[in-house]
Design a protein around this motif. Structure first.
Motif, PDB file in Angstrom:
ATOM      1  N   GLY A   1       0.811  -1.209   0.000  1.00 45.52           N
ATOM      2  CA  GLY A   1       0.000   0.000   0.000  1.00 45.52           C
ATOM      3  C   GLY A   1       0.844   1.258   0.000  1.00 45.52           C
ATOM      4  O   GLY A   1       1.854   1.352   0.698  1.00 45.52           O
ATOM      5  N   ARG A   2       0.431   2.225  -0.803  1.00 39.54           N
ATOM      6  CA  ARG A   2       1.088   3.525  -0.837  1.00 39.54           C
ATOM      7  C   ARG A   2       0.101   4.547  -1.374  1.00 39.54           C
ATOM      8  O   ARG A   2      -0.901   4.200  -2.011  1.00 39.54           O
ATOM      9  N   THR A   3       0.379   5.802  -1.115  1.00 39.54           N
ATOM     10  CA  THR A   3      -0.389   6.908  -1.674  1.00 39.54           C
ATOM     11  C   THR A   3       0.596   7.935  -2.211  1.00 39.54           C
ATOM     12  O   THR A   3       1.560   8.291  -1.529  1.00 39.54           O
ATOM     13  N   VAL A   4       0.348   8.397  -3.430  1.00 45.73           N
ATOM     14  CA  VAL A   4       1.200   9.404  -4.040  1.00 45.73           C
ATOM     15  C   VAL A   4       0.342  10.594  -4.445  1.00 45.73           C
ATOM     16  O   VAL A   4      -0.587  10.457  -5.248  1.00 45.73           O
ATOM     17  N   LEU A   5       0.623  11.748  -3.854  1.00 47.36           N
ATOM     18  CA  LEU A   5      -0.073  12.987  -4.188  1.00 47.36           C
ATOM     19  C   LEU A   5       0.805  13.770  -5.149  1.00 47.36           C
ATOM     20  O   LEU A   5       1.956  14.092  -4.827  1.00 47.36           O
ATOM     21  N   ARG A   6       0.280  14.091  -6.319  1.00 50.74           N
ATOM     22  CA  ARG A   6       1.036  14.821  -7.334  1.00 50.74           C
ATOM     23  C   ARG A   6       0.363  16.156  -7.609  1.00 50.74           C
ATOM     24  O   ARG A   6      -0.842  16.222  -7.873  1.00 50.74           O
ATOM     25  N   ALA A   7       1.151  17.213  -7.571  1.00 52.24           N
ATOM     26  CA  ALA A   7       0.593  18.546  -7.764  1.00 52.24           C
ATOM     27  C   ALA A   7      -0.088  18.690  -9.111  1.00 52.24           C
ATOM     28  O   ALA A   7      -1.180  19.270  -9.195  1.00 52.24           O
ATOM     29  N   ASP A   8       0.524  18.161 -10.169  1.00 49.98           N
ATOM     30  CA  ASP A   8      -0.073  18.334 -11.493  1.00 49.98           C
ATOM     31  C   ASP A   8      -1.408  17.618 -11.609  1.00 49.98           C
ATOM     32  O   ASP A   8      -2.339  18.112 -12.256  1.00 49.98           O
ATOM     33  N   GLU A   9      -1.538  16.443 -10.965  1.00 46.30           N
ATOM     34  CA  GLU A   9      -2.806  15.725 -11.009  1.00 46.30           C
ATOM     35  C   GLU A   9      -3.904  16.464 -10.238  1.00 46.30           C
ATOM     36  O   GLU A   9      -5.086  16.310 -10.531  1.00 46.30           O
ATOM     37  N   LEU A  10      -3.491  17.249  -9.236  1.00 44.14           N
ATOM     38  CA  LEU A  10      -4.457  17.992  -8.431  1.00 44.14           C
ATOM     39  C   LEU A  10      -4.682  19.403  -8.961  1.00 44.14           C
ATOM     40  O   LEU A  10      -5.410  20.189  -8.351  1.00 44.14           O
ATOM     41  N   GLY A  11      -4.044  19.722 -10.090  1.00 42.54           N
ATOM     42  CA  GLY A  11      -4.231  21.031 -10.690  1.00 42.54           C
ATOM     43  C   GLY A  11      -3.568  22.157  -9.938  1.00 42.54           C
ATOM     44  O   GLY A  11      -4.049  23.300  -9.953  1.00 42.54           O
ATOM     45  N   ARG A  12      -2.421  21.874  -9.294  1.00 42.30           N
ATOM     46  CA  ARG A  12      -1.713  22.889  -8.528  1.00 42.30           C
ATOM     47  C   ARG A  12      -0.282  23.027  -9.022  1.00 42.30           C
ATOM     48  O   ARG A  12       0.308  22.058  -9.491  1.00 42.30           O
ATOM     49  N   PRO A  13       0.300  24.213  -8.866  1.00 41.40           N
ATOM     50  CA  PRO A  13       1.704  24.362  -9.248  1.00 41.40           C
ATOM     51  C   PRO A  13       2.647  23.608  -8.312  1.00 41.40           C
ATOM     52  O   PRO A  13       3.716  23.159  -8.731  1.00 41.40           O
ATOM     53  N   GLN A  14       2.273  23.468  -7.041  1.00 43.57           N
ATOM     54  CA  GLN A  14       3.067  22.711  -6.070  1.00 43.57           C
ATOM     55  C   GLN A  14       2.176  22.365  -4.880  1.00 43.57           C
ATOM     56  O   GLN A  14       1.085  22.907  -4.718  1.00 43.57           O
ATOM     57  N   LEU A  15       2.668  21.439  -4.046  1.00 46.17           N
ATOM     58  CA  LEU A  15       1.927  21.024  -2.851  1.00 46.17           C
ATOM     59  C   LEU A  15       2.438  21.706  -1.589  1.00 46.17           C
ATOM     60  O   LEU A  15       1.870  21.519  -0.511  1.00 46.17           O
ATOM     61  N   GLY A  16       3.473  22.473  -1.713  1.00 51.04           N
ATOM     62  CA  GLY A  16       4.052  23.162  -0.571  1.00 51.04           C
ATOM     63  C   GLY A  16       5.484  23.555  -0.889  1.00 51.04           C
ATOM     64  O   GLY A  16       5.953  23.404  -2.023  1.00 51.04           O
ATOM     65  N   HIS A  17       6.194  24.066   0.105  1.00 53.40           N
ATOM     66  CA  HIS A  17       7.593  24.436  -0.046  1.00 53.40           C
ATOM     67  C   HIS A  17       8.363  24.031   1.204  1.00 53.40           C
ATOM     68  O   HIS A  17       7.785  23.903   2.287  1.00 53.40           O
ATOM     69  N   VAL A  18       9.653  23.848   1.038  1.00 58.04           N
ATOM     70  CA  VAL A  18      10.548  23.584   2.158  1.00 58.04           C
ATOM     71  C   VAL A  18      11.422  24.815   2.341  1.00 58.04           C
ATOM     72  O   VAL A  18      11.995  25.336   1.377  1.00 58.04           O
ATOM     73  N   LEU A  19      11.491  25.274   3.579  1.00 57.87           N
ATOM     74  CA  LEU A  19      12.112  26.564   3.867  1.00 57.87           C
ATOM     75  C   LEU A  19      12.884  26.472   5.178  1.00 57.87           C
ATOM     76  O   LEU A  19      12.456  25.801   6.118  1.00 57.87           O
ATOM     77  N   ARG A  20      14.009  27.150   5.251  1.00 61.72           N
ATOM     78  CA  ARG A  20      14.787  27.205   6.493  1.00 61.72           C
ATOM     79  C   ARG A  20      14.140  28.178   7.479  1.00 61.72           C
ATOM     80  O   ARG A  20      13.770  29.298   7.114  1.00 61.72           O
ATOM     81  N   TYR A  21      14.030  27.751   8.718  1.00 61.82           N
ATOM     82  CA  TYR A  21      13.421  28.568   9.768  1.00 61.82           C
ATOM     83  C   TYR A  21      14.169  29.885   9.940  1.00 61.82           C
ATOM     84  O   TYR A  21      13.558  30.956  10.049  1.00 61.82           O
TER      85      TYR A  21
END
Length: 389
Positions: free
Chosen positions: A86-106
């Protein structure tokens, strides 16, 4: 002589700074009180998983343009479990989004927010550690280590955004805490192949392991383990640590080449109830601390600050701190904060044990999520925008 203001914000970290910036130009006489000296750099090495809602908040505050170049987008979130199907893969393009989030230094976020507050003339009193909060008729007295002799600062409303240093409890609010008996081992990984902007969340019986894309061929690591194991992991030479991580995580990200900045911190679920009191409201990590699984805690705190600012901007100075306003804020935030706590607590407990038959049930749940697009979209929306949308 005691100084009086409309609003006192305790803490200039990302949550307190977001509130102050969102209230800029509101006409309130506000002050931000920060224990850190003005010339002290923020050396916090944490990495943040920034949700789309948080990015939008920073954009509305005029801060995102200074952060975008150093942020790594998340195009895909890959969720799996060790030792089970079992696995789940969320892809931004399939969801109609440019991205699902960002990673940023505190630290980068703190610097950008500090600069934004200075540019907008927001009064920030660095080197001022608040030591007490005393409600009075129509006011709350904010006592710091530099104002104790003069009787402190009077405000119509105090907002506690200090990350949770015991001031809420000292003000009479009740904190409920559950220890997970887990530590998060964090660090910066480099790998042999390009990550393709994929974030991994892999559940194991000891707890989840997250790899967040952070720059070219680099991941931010969050490895959940029992306290005794986390201590052993910190004591390993780099090569042995990487071998242990590869055996624990698997081959999806290729070979890990090096690890930098290893550290560990204990995990807990903590919440203040209620989050409002007489002339006082508690937001961010001072109000609730979540398990890091799914990266919800920081984003929840930023939404606290933004929604409180929207409500305060609709109020008059005389309405600041009134019970009706604070109770309305608490009611509005309750679905989002409670939902976030229940969601992360469920994941942390359900996916962090080896009870017979549970691996199969987890695999079934992951597989069904992968096969049902509306469920995937609901999950992505909840992770991006919280329960309030």
């Amino acid at each position: 002589m005691t100084e009086s203001v409309d609003l006192a914000v305790v803490g200039s970290g990302p949550v307190g700074a977001t509130l102050a910036l969102a209230l800029a130009g509101s006409g309130f006489n506000s002050v931000v009180l920060e224990a850190r000296p003005a010339d002290a750099p923020v050396n916090d090495r944490r990495t943040l998983a920034l949700s789309e809602a948080s990015r939008q908040i920073l954009q509305r505050l005029g801060v995102w343009h200074a952060l975008a170049a150093g942020a790594t987008p998340i195009a895909t979130i890959h969720v799996s479990q060790r030792g089970g199907l079992g696995r789940t893969v969320l892809r931004a393009d399939e969801l109609g989004r440019p991205q699902l989030g960002h990673v940023l230094r505190y630290a980068a976020l703190c610097r950008a927010l500090d600069q934004a507050m200075a540019a907008r003339g927001i009064a920030v009193r660095y080197g001022t550690r608040v030591v007490g909060l005393q409600p009075e008729p129509g006011r709350i007295r904010v006592i710091s280590d530099v104002t104790a002799e003069s009787g402190g600062l009077q405000a119509k409303l105090a907002v506690l955004a200090d990350g949770g240093r015991g001031l809420a409890e000292a003000a009479g609010l009740r904190r409920e805490t559950t220890e997970y008996r887990q530590h998060a081992v964090v660090g910066q990984l480099s790998c042999e192949i390009d990550h393709g902007y994929v974030a991994y969340e892999r559940f194991t019986p000891q707890g989840p392991v997250a790899l967040l894309p952070d720059g070219p061929r680099s991941f931010a690591l969050v490895w959940t383990a029992p306290p005794e194991e986390s201590e052993a992991l910190l004591g390993l030479p780099d090569a042995a640590f990487l071998q242990r991580l590869h055996a624990h995580f698997g081959d999806r990200a290729g070979t890990f080449l090096d690890i930098r900045g290893r550290a560990a911190y204990p995990l807990k679920l903590s919440r203040v109830r209620p989050v409002v009191s007489e002339r006082l409201v508690v937001i961010g990590n001072a109000a609730q601390t979540l398990h890091p699984v799914a990266g919800q805690g920081f984003n929840l705190g930023l939404r606290d600050a933004w929604e409180l600012a929207l409500m305060l901007r609709d109020a008059t100075p005389d309405q600041l701190g009134e019970a009706a306003l604070l109770n309305a804020y608490q009611s509005r935030r309750k679905p989002d904060t409670t939902g976030g706590m229940l969601f992360t607590d469920f994941l942390a407990r359900t996916f962090a044990n080896d009870l017979p038959g549970l691996a199969g049930m987890r695999g079934l749940g992951l597989g069904l999520t992968e096969l049902v697009p509306p469920v995937k979209r609901f999950l992505a929306d909840r992770m991006s925008f919280g329960a309030n949308g």
